[in-house]
Each structure stands twice: as C-alpha cells, then as structure tokens.
Scaffold this motif. Structure first.
Motif, PDB file in Angstrom:
ATOM      1  N   VAL A 642     -26.678  26.369 -27.110  1.00 39.00           N
ATOM      2  CA  VAL A 642     -27.715  27.099 -27.328  1.00 39.00           C
ATOM      3  C   VAL A 642     -28.773  26.971 -26.035  1.00 39.00           C
ATOM      4  N   ALA A 643     -29.289  25.630 -25.897  1.00 39.01           N
ATOM      5  CA  ALA A 643     -30.048  25.279 -24.898  1.00 39.01           C
ATOM      6  C   ALA A 643     -29.796  25.857 -23.507  1.00 39.01           C
ATOM      7  N   ALA A 644     -28.336  25.720 -23.355  1.00 33.18           N
ATOM      8  CA  ALA A 644     -27.948  25.945 -22.166  1.00 33.18           C
ATOM      9  C   ALA A 644     -28.105  27.535 -22.053  1.00 33.18           C
ATOM     10  N   LYS A 645     -27.874  28.357 -22.994  1.00 36.67           N
ATOM     11  CA  LYS A 645     -28.020  29.596 -22.747  1.00 36.67           C
ATOM     12  C   LYS A 645     -29.334  30.263 -22.617  1.00 36.67           C
ATOM     13  N   TRP A 646     -30.450  29.590 -23.545  1.00 36.42           N
ATOM     14  CA  TRP A 646     -31.764  29.589 -23.458  1.00 36.42           C
ATOM     15  C   TRP A 646     -32.361  29.537 -22.086  1.00 36.42           C
ATOM     16  N   HIS A 651     -34.020  31.568 -16.936  1.00 39.54           N
ATOM     17  CA  HIS A 651     -33.909  31.539 -15.670  1.00 39.54           C
ATOM     18  C   HIS A 651     -33.516  32.916 -15.069  1.00 39.54           C
ATOM     19  N   LYS A 652     -32.961  33.960 -15.697  1.00 37.23           N
ATOM     20  CA  LYS A 652     -32.632  35.197 -15.380  1.00 37.23           C
ATOM     21  C   LYS A 652     -33.991  35.896 -15.393  1.00 37.23           C
ATOM     22  N   LYS A 654     -37.275  35.088 -15.300  1.00 35.13           N
ATOM     23  CA  LYS A 654     -37.799  34.666 -14.125  1.00 35.13           C
ATOM     24  C   LYS A 654     -37.600  35.463 -12.899  1.00 35.13           C
ATOM     25  N   ASN A 655     -36.197  35.340 -12.540  1.00 37.76           N
ATOM     26  CA  ASN A 655     -35.858  35.955 -11.168  1.00 37.76           C
ATOM     27  C   ASN A 655     -36.221  37.269 -11.275  1.00 37.76           C
ATOM     28  N   HIS A 656     -35.805  37.987 -12.545  1.00 38.65           N
ATOM     29  CA  HIS A 656     -36.088  39.549 -12.577  1.00 38.65           C
ATOM     30  C   HIS A 656     -37.521  39.954 -12.378  1.00 38.65           C
ATOM     31  N   ASN A 657     -38.614  38.946 -12.966  1.00 36.18           N
ATOM     32  CA  ASN A 657     -40.009  39.436 -12.787  1.00 36.18           C
ATOM     33  C   ASN A 657     -40.332  38.989 -11.205  1.00 36.18           C
TER      34      ASN A 657
END
Length: 657
Positions: A642-646, A651-652, A654-657
C-alpha cells in the motif's frame, strides 16, 4: 588283597590269541640267554593267580633286534600285547598298548629305565584311564649290576605314581620277590621290602605271602599334593594346630563341601595334604603346550596330584585329567535385575499390543476419509473440512458426543457400525486400564533362558569356567547368552551388584542353599530376583592325574559320604557359618510376588494424560505463534505494498502537475 582284579569282559577285545600264538609272539621278542625256565614259570604262576580277569596284559621289552631264538614261554590265556622299545619309536608302542586296555605291565630288565622315564608322559597322552595298575619288573642280572639296577628303580621319581609293584631278582638259585614301601614320607616310601622267595626247582613260594599287598588302606602319613582355592562354600582354609593340611609351612584344615571330603579322605586312609593355592587365577586355564595357571594349571603341570573345588566334568579338560565319580549336583542359574515399576504414562500404551494400535490407527484414518468422501444431500454439509471429519471421528473413538451422519440409509449404517465398534473397543480399553492401575504394575521378570537371551543383558561371573558347560551348544538362545557372558574381576563385581542392571551368575547347591559371592550384601541383594529356570546343571567332580593310584579310594569315600547324606549337614553348617544368611533368605524369597495392595490414584496416575495434554497445549501454542507471526508478516507485506502504491500515485500526481 584279593588276587582277582576288577575284570572287564574279554569277549569285546578284538584280538584274543591262543596260548601258542602268545608264546610265539613272546618268543620272538626275547633272547634265550636272558630268561631261564624259572622266570617263565614264575610269571606264568603270577599271571594265572592274580590277573585272571584283567583286560589286557602288556609285555615290555627293549631289544635292538627281534631275536630268532627266543626262550620265553609265558602260559596265559589273557590278551597279550608285546611292546618293544627302540630308539626311533620310544613311547609310541607303549601308547598304543595302553589304549588297548593294558593294566598289567611285565617289564624286562633292559626296558625298565626307558619304561619308567616315559611312563608319565605316555599316560598323559592316552585316552584309556584306569588307576589300578600292576607292575612286574624282572631283573635277570646278579651282583653289582642287579644292585645298580635296583638303586635306579628305587630313586626314580615315577615310583611315587606306582603302588602295586613287584620286582623279581635272581640270586643264582632262587628268585627274590621285592616291592617298595610306597606309604609314608620320602625317602622311606621308596625303600624296598622283601615279600617272598620263589624256588624254581619245585615251583613254590617259600612263605606264600601276598605278592601285591594292599598298601592304600593305610598310607602312614603319606603326603598327597592337592590344589584348590578359597571358594564359598566349597573350600575354606582355616589355620589350626592339629590340621592334616600343610600350607605355607603351617598347619591348616579345610572346611566346606569339598574340604570336608579332603579331610575325611585323609582321616580314613591316614595321609596328609600338601596344599597349593592360586587365589588370583582361581580355576585357571590350560594351554596347548600342557602348561597353565590356577588350580587346573597346577595339575596339568603335575605340581599336584589332585584338584577339587566346585568343578564339573568339563569336556575341554577331559583330555588332560581323570575325573572322579560325580560327587553332588550343582545347578547354575542367574540373579537378574528385579522387575521395576512401569511408569504410569507408559501404561496407557501398554493396554494394547503394537499390532492392535496399528489396526486402530489405520481404522481411524480410513473411517475419517470415508466419512469425508461419503456423498451428502445438502451442499452445506459438503463444505465441512477434512479436519472436521477427523475430529468428529476422534470424539467418537473417545466415546464423546459426535455429529454423526443420520440422513440416508448408508449414513445410518455407517454411524451405527462406528458406534458399536467404538463402544466395544473403548470399554475394553477402559476396563483393562482401570483394573491394571488399581495395583502396582511391574515389568515382566527374567525367569528363563529365553527371557535372559531376549533381555540382551550381560551376565557376569568371576571366571570363564562358569560357561564351559555351555560351549558347543547348538541352542540359539544359549549361543546368544554366551555372547553376553563376561568374566569380570572380583573387585568389579560388587560395584556391578550395587547398580543392579546386569545379571550375576549363581549356583544352586544340592540341598537348596546358594553359592553366592561376597560381593552380594543384604542391601544390594534386594536389587535382584532369582531365575526360575537353571541355565544348566552339572555334577561336582574331582580331577586327578591319569596315574594317581588313589582314585578308586577317593570315589569310595566320597560315595560313602554321599550315601549317608552327610553333605546335607555340611552344606547347612558351612553356609550358616561362612555366608550371609540374610542374603540366602533374600534370594529364596526373591520370586515372591508383592502384596496386591490397592493403589490410590495420585498425580503419577494421570501422568500420561498430563503429558498428552501438555504436548497438545505446546503444539497449539506453537501453531498460534506461527499464525500470529504469519499474520504479522502478511500485514507488513500488505502495508508495504500500500505504501509503495501510494508513493507511486503521489509521484505520478506530482509529475502531472
């Protein structure tokens, strides 16, 4: 002395030559100059008067060549063996003659030296034994030659082995008949005595005396050499001022079953004993070169004439000695470790044998699988797990309420059969264990040879002679216990007896007492139980050299003591005097069963249940810990995912913004 010796049936002798044949054989062996007609008549008279019933006569010569003009003509119808000594054969002809049963020896003057030199060695190698032997030595020489020959005979050590001796010496006109004193002590026992005079002219004896007087009924203090050792209750040496046994230059007497015979023998026949004791080696051993140690070693080396001390008629030693008649019965058995109480937790599993437990286990597994795979009508029942089926069947086996099938006919039949089976088996087990737990439960005792063999326990004795009688047995159980026999030093036997884990050899005496060593005390004897079956039995005998002339006399006195039941009195007195009587009583009652006192249930009675419960709880706790650890690891694994998915989503974004 009776003139007729003990007889044997001569019809069994294969070679019985006629008078003419015997004369021809004798004539071939003698020189005409050596013997005159007086000697012929004398020997014929003696042989026909004194030896009518003997088995075989033996004529001993020493001629380098067979004379073609012999003059000896001994008239006798007895089987006659002629032995001619020569330098190449020495004692071989004599050995063969003795094996033919020779007990009367007529020895020529030229053969006397070699005959006496080889007499003991030859008899040691023979199989035929008879202590009663007669010797006729003929001396045809006169003057200093005859005197020298008589001195040689007188001082020869073999003379101590010969009691019935007759020496015929020519004085020119008549024949003097001599013998040796034999009785008494050296040097007087070898003195020559004049018996009678034979007159060849009229073929008569001057005095008519007995030519073979009885010398054995009164030995006049003659010392006899004996070997034994301190052995309870057979031979116990005791120092005294008026003893008839000499040991270490001191006066002793000997108590005990065999000691009593020795004392009575010398009191009866007026002799003394010169005692040899090798306490370290006890019975001893005999080596192939005819040496040895211990009691039988002293006899085989001829340091003594006689050996006694609870010895049986052992086949291994027969080739070396002569055995006396059986004296008394001896049973050999073992004291085995006393059966111990069986632990309560073991009793749970001892109600059924291993095959029964195996059948019950297989039945339980098959029934559980059968119930699991038996088709059901509803889907709900079909969803029960396999473990549920095993637990359900386990409850039924323990006579507990169980959720049994009761829908269709096959299910009902299955359930009823299971109930009947568990009812019968369960109540049989309950009844058996309740009856057993009410009284103390002991291990099965070691009572027989089979039990001793199956126990794989060592059995200990102070000397390897205790197992001589078993050597050569083809019984597989005897062979097995022989492999477990230990000849243990006496110093170590007491510590083994104190531990009480190994069997110990024991002899049962003729009148019920026990031959038991001093390593048993009133305390450690309680660790042992007497076997019900004897390992073997034998008869106490005495050993002598093959040439000892007193064997028949010993057999006679031993038989008188046995027939008068004096051994029963001696056994009782010596066991009470020398042995621990409390040990005797404990051995006698060691097979008594303990009183069946009701045993109240204590903690040890439910020890088995507690062990099973503890084992179950520990197993459950281990399973619980395993589950908790597995669940914790699983939660940590899920949390990491869950932590890895979160983190990936963050991260995704943040990259999208």
């Amino acid at each position: 002395m009776e003139r007729l010796t003990r007889t044997r049936n001569t019809s069994s002798f294969e070679f019985t030559p006629t008078v003419d044949m015997q004369s021809a054989l004798a004539m071939e062996m003698l020189d005409a100059v050596s013997f005159d007609v007086g000697y012929d008549n004398l020997l014929t008279e003696i042989l026909s008067s004194y030896f009518i019933g003997v088995y075989t006569l033996c004529r001993i010569l020493h001629k380098p060549k067979i004379s073609t003009n012999p003059s000896m003509n001994i008239q006798t119808d007895r089987p006659f063996v002629v032995v001619n000594y020569d330098s190449s054969t020495l004692s071989i002809p004599m050995l063969r003659a003795i094996e033919l049963g020779c007990t009367v020896f007529v020895v020529d003057e030229d053969a006397t030296q070699i005959f006496l030199d080889t007499y003991i060695q030859t008899h040691d190698e023979t199989i035929f034994r008879r202590p009663e032997k007669y010797f006729l030595l003929t001396i045809q020489s006169t003057g200093t030659v005859a005197t020298s020959h008589l001195q040689m005979i007188k001082h020869h050590p073999t003379l101590q082995e010969i009691a019935n001796l007759l020496i015929a010496v020519s004085n020119g006109t008549s024949i003097e008949l001599l013998t040796h004193h034999y009785v008494g002590c050296l040097p007087g026992s070898t003195d020559l005595l004049h018996l009678d005079t034979y007159q060849p002219e009229n073929r008569t004896f001057l005095h008519g005396n007995d030519l073979f007087p009885n010398k054995l009924d009164d030995l006049m203090g003659k010392p006899m050499r004996v070997a034994t050792f301190h052995l309870l209750p057979w031979a116990m040496m005791r120092q005294t001022d008026d003893g008839i046994v000499r040991y270490l230059n001191q006066s002793y007497t000997i108590d005990g079953l065999d000691g009593y015979i020795l004392i009575q023998f010398c009191l009866w026949y007026n002799c003394t004993w010169e005692l040899t004791v090798d306490q370290k080696n006890q019975y001893g051993v005999v080596f192939a070169n005819r040496t040895g140690n211990g009691m039988i070693g002293a006899l085989v080396e001829r340091k003594v004439d006689f050996a006694i001390g609870a010895v049986g008629g052992w086949y291994q030693l027969y080739q070396y000695f002569s055995f006396s008649n059986p004296i008394m019965w001896i049973g050999v058995t073992c004291l085995t470790p006393r059966p111990k109480l069986i632990a309560s937790w073991k009793i749970i599993f001892l109600m059924f044998t291993k095959p029964v437990w195996l059948v019950l286990g297989l039945t339980f597994i098959l029934l559980a699988l059968f119930e699991y795979f038996l088709p059901v009508q509803t889907v709900i029942l079909r969803k029960k797990s396999l473990s549920r089926s095993f637990l359900n069947l386990f409850g039924a086996f323990l006579l507990l309420p169980s959720d049994l099938r009761q829908g269709r006919a096959p299910e009902i039949i299955f359930s009823v059969s299971l109930l009947i089976f568990t009812f019968l088996v369960g109540y049989v087990y309950i009844g058996k264990i309740h009856s057993v737990l009410a009284v103390p439960v002991f291990e099965p005792p070691i009572s027989s040879i089979y039990d001793l063999a199956m126990s794989n326990k060592y059995w200990n004795a102070p000397h390897e002679a205790w197992m001589y009688a078993l050597i050569g047995s083809e019984n597989p159980y005897i062979q097995k216990i022989l492999s477990k026999f230990r000849a243990t030093p006496i110093e170590a036997l007491e510590s083994i007896a104190n531990i009480g884990e190994q069997a110990m050899v024991l002899a049962v005496l003729n009148y019920g007492h026990y031959m038991v060593g001093t390593w048993f005390t009133a305390e450690n004897i309680e660790n042992y139980r007497l076997m019900s079956e004897n390992v073997y039995f034998e008869y106490d005998t005495a050993y002598t050299s093959k040439t000892w002339p007193m064997m028949d006399k010993f057999n006679y006195i031993a038989g008188l003591i046995r027939d008068a039941c004096l051994y029963q009195y001696v056994e009782l007195v010596d066991v009470y005097r020398y042995m621990n009587y409390r040990v005797q009583v404990s051995i006698e009652h060691s097979r008594d069963k303990p009183h069946n006192v009701l045993k109240p249930f204590g903690v040890d009675s439910i020890e088995g249940g507690l062990l099973l419960l503890g084992f179950g709880y520990l197993t459950a706790a281990a399973a619980l810990v395993y589950e908790l650890v597995s669940r914790d690891l699983k939660r940590k694994k899920i949390a990491r995912r869950v932590a890895a998915k979160w983190k990936m989503l963050a991260h995704k974004r943040k990259n999208h913004n």
